[in-house]
Design an enzyme around this catalytic site. Structure first.
Site, PDB file in Angstrom:
ATOM      1  N   GLU A  80      10.546   0.432  10.228  1.00 44.42           N
ATOM      2  CA  GLU A  80      11.506   1.539  10.096  1.00 44.42           C
ATOM      3  C   GLU A  80      10.750   2.793  10.498  1.00 44.42           C
ATOM      4  OE1 GLU A  80      14.496   1.057   9.659  1.00 44.42           O
ATOM      5  OE2 GLU A  80      14.636  -0.847   8.603  1.00 44.42           O
ATOM      6  N   LYS A 103       0.876  -1.174   0.000  1.00 42.51           N
ATOM      7  CA  LYS A 103       0.000   0.000   0.000  1.00 42.51           C
ATOM      8  C   LYS A 103       0.918   1.229   0.000  1.00 42.51           C
ATOM      9  CE  LYS A 103      -1.911   3.348   2.614  1.00 42.51           C
ATOM     10  NZ  LYS A 103      -1.983   4.230   1.540  1.00 42.51           N
ATOM     11  N   GLU A 162      11.006  14.897  16.211  1.00 44.44           N
ATOM     12  CA  GLU A 162      11.521  14.877  14.849  1.00 44.44           C
ATOM     13  C   GLU A 162      10.940  16.091  14.108  1.00 44.44           C
ATOM     14  OE1 GLU A 162      10.158  11.387  12.781  1.00 44.44           O
ATOM     15  OE2 GLU A 162      11.997  11.300  11.607  1.00 44.44           O
ATOM     16  N   CYS A 204      13.972  10.271   7.514  1.00 49.85           N
ATOM     17  CA  CYS A 204      14.070   9.788   8.900  1.00 49.85           C
ATOM     18  C   CYS A 204      15.495   9.898   9.422  1.00 49.85           C
ATOM     19  CB  CYS A 204      13.652   8.329   8.990  1.00 49.85           C
ATOM     20  SG  CYS A 204      12.034   8.035   8.341  1.00 49.85           S
TER      21      CYS A 204
HETATM   22  C1  SIN Z   1      14.094   7.324   5.250  1.00 55.10           C
HETATM   23  O1  SIN Z   1      14.130   8.494   5.485  1.00 55.10           O
HETATM   24  O2  SIN Z   1      13.200   6.623   5.720  1.00 55.10           O
HETATM   25  C2  SIN Z   1      15.101   6.603   4.387  1.00 55.10           C
HETATM   26  C3  SIN Z   1      16.289   7.370   4.058  1.00 55.10           C
HETATM   27  C4  SIN Z   1      17.389   6.543   3.414  1.00 55.10           C
HETATM   28  O3  SIN Z   1      17.202   5.392   3.019  1.00 55.10           O
HETATM   29  O4  SIN Z   1      18.480   7.084   3.315  1.00 55.10           O
END
Ligand code: SIN
Length: 467
Positions: free
Chosen positions: A232, A157, A366, A266
């Site tokens: 993740e 999805k 964040e 992230c």
């Molecule tokens: C992410 O921000 O989730 C992934 C970033 C990356 O793979 O470098």
């Protein structure tokens, strides 16, 4: 009634396409098809699966420019970053095409001469993935490639903000010869599809990239059917600059880490922690680099920073800037915006905050935006304490030429990914993932295929042979 999701260009607010939302029964049908396709796919020779993944990589490369344009249109990131993301996605397809051929078992010496112990690996079954808007291609490839290589079937999805790139990737997988039911997509509301995935007994694994809050609820809801999970989740990366660091390198790499995808990754540096003796020089060099960044539509030549994905993201970022300034921070550059709420676009000039203190929201949440808060430390212990004072543990960066300090920082930072003099450590051949509330499991590298495999052990008895 047919329901649609409008996909908008975050740089202009224009609707660029609409995609059909799948109904509950269509999603259940897709799950059944994926589960039924599992037997044949899992029995397909690993070398054949590898070849099909390589074909997919090739077909994607043949459409590189088209895919990158589509990605920039729906996600806003500069075209050069979208082109880079297509390459990054292909790296995953190619890496796991090779790993398909290396799913090894082992034999274990038995404590009884008449026995033999054999360990084999099997694919776990149908995998359901939920992928984010910030990397619409790479995060899907990073999950689909090891799943297919292992012999699992896959259903994804894509994020509702950016479904088009993922859909196109999957159409290309079919064009490359991967059977239609082996890899599928469904579109709709995340929470509805998430519940259908987690409740289904046919889905044996959930893999998710996104917020910690959503990840926690997927983990909880997967418990009833005891699914495998890979998560993740959020990050809050510290970037430490020691007093002996190469400050030119540190400034350049800090910019690369902080402002990639307009700060919407992230692993973006979220807290820049600089030794008090070099903070002024570092800040000056950092600002000189930030001044070079051009904000604009990702399709325009020379753009380095695209729009913020939506109003909610914009408000979170600007609330953090406001809170920091109210509590005594100074915006040395940035803190200016170009927005049009009725049209639906939000741009933020890269912002550098100094005089930052630990009571500010930006030090705890964040940001997911182009804002760099700088604060100082005096001892390595203090830097580590500041860096680790977060529930997140995804990525951390440090800059030092002192191997003893570097080793100390490596050993004491509670993060899954470490960049030492490196602001861009992500790679298909390395394990990506976080500690603490940043997630469970790793994606990429040899670790990234393990979560798609079950271990089976067999003890064969009665093997004494008397001639
Ligand atoms: C992410 O921000 O989730 C992934 C970033 C990356 O793979 O470098």
């Amino acid at each position: 009634m047919e329901r649609k999701i409008d996909v908008t260009n975050p740089a202009t607010g224009e609707i660029i396409d609409s995609v059909q939302m799948h109904s509950e029964s269509e999603i259940r049908t897709a799950i059944n098809k994926g589960a039924n396709a599992f037997f044949n796919w899992s029995k397909t020779n690993a070398h054949k699966r590898a070849q099909l993944l390589k074909n997919w990589a090739q077909v994607v490369m043949n459409h590189k420019q088209e895919l990158a344009n589509l990605m920039t249109l729906e996600n806003g990131k500069p075209l050069k970053e979208s082109l880079g993301e297509v390459d990054y996605s292909v790296d995953y397809l190619e890496w796991y095409a090779e790993e398909a051929k290396r799913i090894y078992g082992r034999t274990i010496p038995a404590n009884d001469g008449s026995k033999r112990i054999i360990v084999t690996k099997e694919p776990i079954g149908l995998v359901a993935a939920i992928t984010p808007w910030n990397f619409p291609a790479a995060m899907m490839a990073r999950k689909a490639a090891p799943a297919l290589a292992a012999g699992c079937t896959f259903i994804v999805k894509p994020a509702s903000e950016t479904p088009l790139t993922g859909m196109k990737f999957i159409e290309l997988a079919h064009e490359a010869g991967i059977p239609k039911d082996v890899i599928q997509y469904v579109n709709g509301k995340g929470s509805d599809i998430g519940s259908i995935f987690t409740e289904s007994e046919a889905v044996r694994k959930i893999t998710f990239t996104g917020s910690t809050a959503v990840g926690k609820s997927l983990i909880k809801n997967s418990a009833n059917t005891v699914k495998h999970v890979t998560m993740e989740l959020g990050g809050h990366a510290p970037l430490i600059v020691a007093k002996d660091a190469d400050l030119d390198l540190a400034a350049k790499q800090a910019v690369a880490s902080k402002f990639r995808n307009a700060g919407q990754t992230c692993v973006c540096a979220n807290r820049i922690i600089v030794h008090e003796d070099v903070v002024n020089t570092f800040t000056e060099k950092f600002i000189q680099e930030v001044e070079k960044l051009k904000v604009g539509n990702g399709l325009d030549d020379g753009t380095d920073i695209g729009p913020i994905i939506n109003k909610q993201g914009f408000e979170k970022i600007t609330d953090q800037i406001k809170d920091a300034i109210e509590k005594g921070a100074t915006a040395k550059i940035g803190n200016s915006f170009e927005t049009n709420e009725s049209e639906g676009y939000f741009f933020i000039q890269p912002t550098v905050l100094t005089e930052v203190t630990t009571d500010m929201t930006i030090m705890h949440e964040e940001t997911f935006g182009p804002v760099a808060p700088i604060l100082t430390f005096s001892t390595a212990e203090e830097a580590v304490e500041l860096a680790n004072s977060t529930p997140f543990g995804l990525a951390a960066y440090f800059f030092t030429s002192d191997y003893r300090l570097g080793t100390y920082l490596h050993d004491h930072l509670k993060f899954g990914i470490i960049g030492w003099n490196d602001g861009g450590p992500s790679a298909a051949h390395a394990p990506f993932g976080g500690m603490k509330e940043s997630g469970l499991g790793r994606e990429g590298g040899i670790e990234g295929i393990e979560p798609y495999l079950e271990t089976k052990y067999m003890s064969i008895g009665g093997l004494s042979f008397n001639g």
